[in-house]
Write an enzyme that holds these catalytic residues in place. Structure first.
Site: not given
Length: 452
Positions: A167, A392
């Site tokens: 992070h 996708d």
């Protein structure tokens, strides 16, 4: 069930055509980055439908990942820790050295997509963890661990792609931007599409020397082995809100806020209305004394709140925590609009001056928190604005998004867009006795249309 996930291979994927040179980039860390030194890697997953059997998804993903890492080169680097012997401090920076990222290929041919989505199965010790890399790894361990890692697990009828990222190196905006680029490369058959150079975060604080020096005493971290599953009295649940229920909550909050705020221009957002409903309902069902202080911490993108602002999608970790505070009694004596107004005011109070003041004070006396959750608090992260379902690879859009096992601890909440246009998913981790009361709360449930 844990034995159902079998690791087939584990490799390191490096950036395409990487050349090790003395001119490689060094990224200095800000107080907002160093604040996350003890935070576990953020773990997320996308679940996809089964690709065509003729598609070699592992080869395709590895080659696409190599190209993507050439663009998002900080992710292929390592954290460097430097000891400053003159004043007993340490400093950290990201060395973009092209070391590469961990890539795990696994198989779970007896596990279906429905098995994965079933929370009863996800609660089986070891089962959920087996789908993710870097379990229990904290940000400071990026000195030796990959700054991001992927695990692709082939299911009986789908594909589970789990990842973990440091992070301090990248926040949600940067990681979903990386994911979008990765899918575009994959769909363009080897990266025929041209991508612009990565916009690196250039913001740093005027008048503050870097690398920032942190006392050694603040960086002596004892490695704690994470349990194979959440504590037995901690449960996770996903609440889904339709666009209609969100609109109803937003309208209710804005109607009620008129009586509490003199500013006629105040507008409660959909996100604030839903989070106010969650915060008030969880507090209501937590059996707290009216005098007890409660907090709601919102992880916020600070990019467009700085002056001058960096590029909108500049790469890096640019997250600040905005905290709304009240008492359980004051919250419950007021309605949804009042609670939403507290969140709204907290968000509006986050300015360039506030961030610079925080950073200046932090550098004077650096403190590395051991976790972000304190008693009676919610920590809300992620965003319904992330284009999660637009990723996708050519096999079809994701079926679902899921957090990794790292979302543990009472009060941790992640928010994502839902699969239906305008809807939201709220992923929660709560004490079981609080969740049981929440699930029996008619006022709360009238806005929730589907539970997992």
């Amino acid at each position: 069930m844990a034995d159902a996930v079998v690791v087939i291979s584990e490799t390191i994927v490096q950036p395409e055509s990487y050349e090790d040179g003395s001119d490689r980039v060094k990224i200095h860390l800000t107080p907002f980055d160093l604040f996350f030194l003890r935070t576990e890697y953020a773990q997320r997953a996308l679940i996809f439908p089964q690709p065509d059997p003729e598609t070699n998804i592992i080869s395709q993903l590895k080659s696409s990942l190599s190209i993507a890492l050439k663009i998002f080169y900080p992710l292929a680097g390592r954290l460097v820790k430097t000891h400053n012997e003159d004043d007993e401090t340490v400093s950290f920076f990201i060395d973009c050295n092209g070391s590469g990222v961990r890539f795990v290929h696994a198989s779970a041919v007896t596990v279906s997509v429905n098995d994965v989505l079933d929370p009863a199965n996800a609660a089986v010790p070891g089962f959920w963890n087996a789908f993710f890399p870097l379990n229990g790894v904290e940000s400071w361990e990026g000195v030796s661990e990959s700054l991001v890692a992927f695990q692709v697990t082939e299911l009986k009828d789908g594909v589970f792609i789990g990842y973990g990222n440091n992070h301090m190196v990248a926040d949600g905006i940067s990681m979903w931007s990386f994911f979008r680029t990765l899918t575009e490369i994959c769909c363009s058959a080897g990266g025929q599409k041209m991508f612009p150079p990565l916009p690196l975060r250039e913001w740093f604080l005027d008048g503050i020397d870097y690398p920032i020096r942190v006392p050694i005493s603040e960086t002596i971290f004892a490695k704690v082995v994470s349990p194979s599953s959440s504590p037995p009295d901690l449960r996770k649940k996903i609440f889904r809100f339709t666009s209609r229920s969100i609109s109803e909550l937003k309208e209710k909050a804005n109607d009620e806020v008129v009586g509490f705020d003199d500013d006629e221009d105040t507008q409660i957002s959909s996100f604030q209305a839903v989070m106010a409903h969650m915060w008030r309902s969880i507090t209501k069902n937590s059996d707290l004394n009216p005098q007890e202080v409660v907090h709601c911490k919102l992880a916020m993108d600070i990019r467009q709140r700085l002056n001058p602002p960096p590029e909108k999608e500049c790469f890096g970790s640019m997250v600040g925590l905005a905290t709304a505070t009240t008492t359980a009694g004051e919250m419950l004596n007021n309605g949804l609009g009042w609670v939403a107004l507290q969140l709204n005011k907290t968000v509006r109070s986050q300015t360039n001056e506030v961030y610079n003041r925080f950073a200046e004070n932090w550098v004077k006396t650096p403190k590395i928190p051991n976790g972000l959750v304190v008693n009676n608090s919610l920590v809300i992260a992620s965003s319904p604005r992330f284009n999660v379902f637009g990723n996708d690879f050519g096999w079809g859009k994701p079926i679902a998004v899921r957090p990794g096992p790292g979302i543990a601890g009472h009060g941790k909440i992640l928010v994502y867009p839902g699969t239906e246009q305008g809807s939201m998913e709220v992923h929660t981790s709560l004490w079981s006795h609080v969740l049981e009361k929440l699930l029996a709360d008619g006022e709360f449930l009238q806005h929730v249309v589907r539970l997992y």
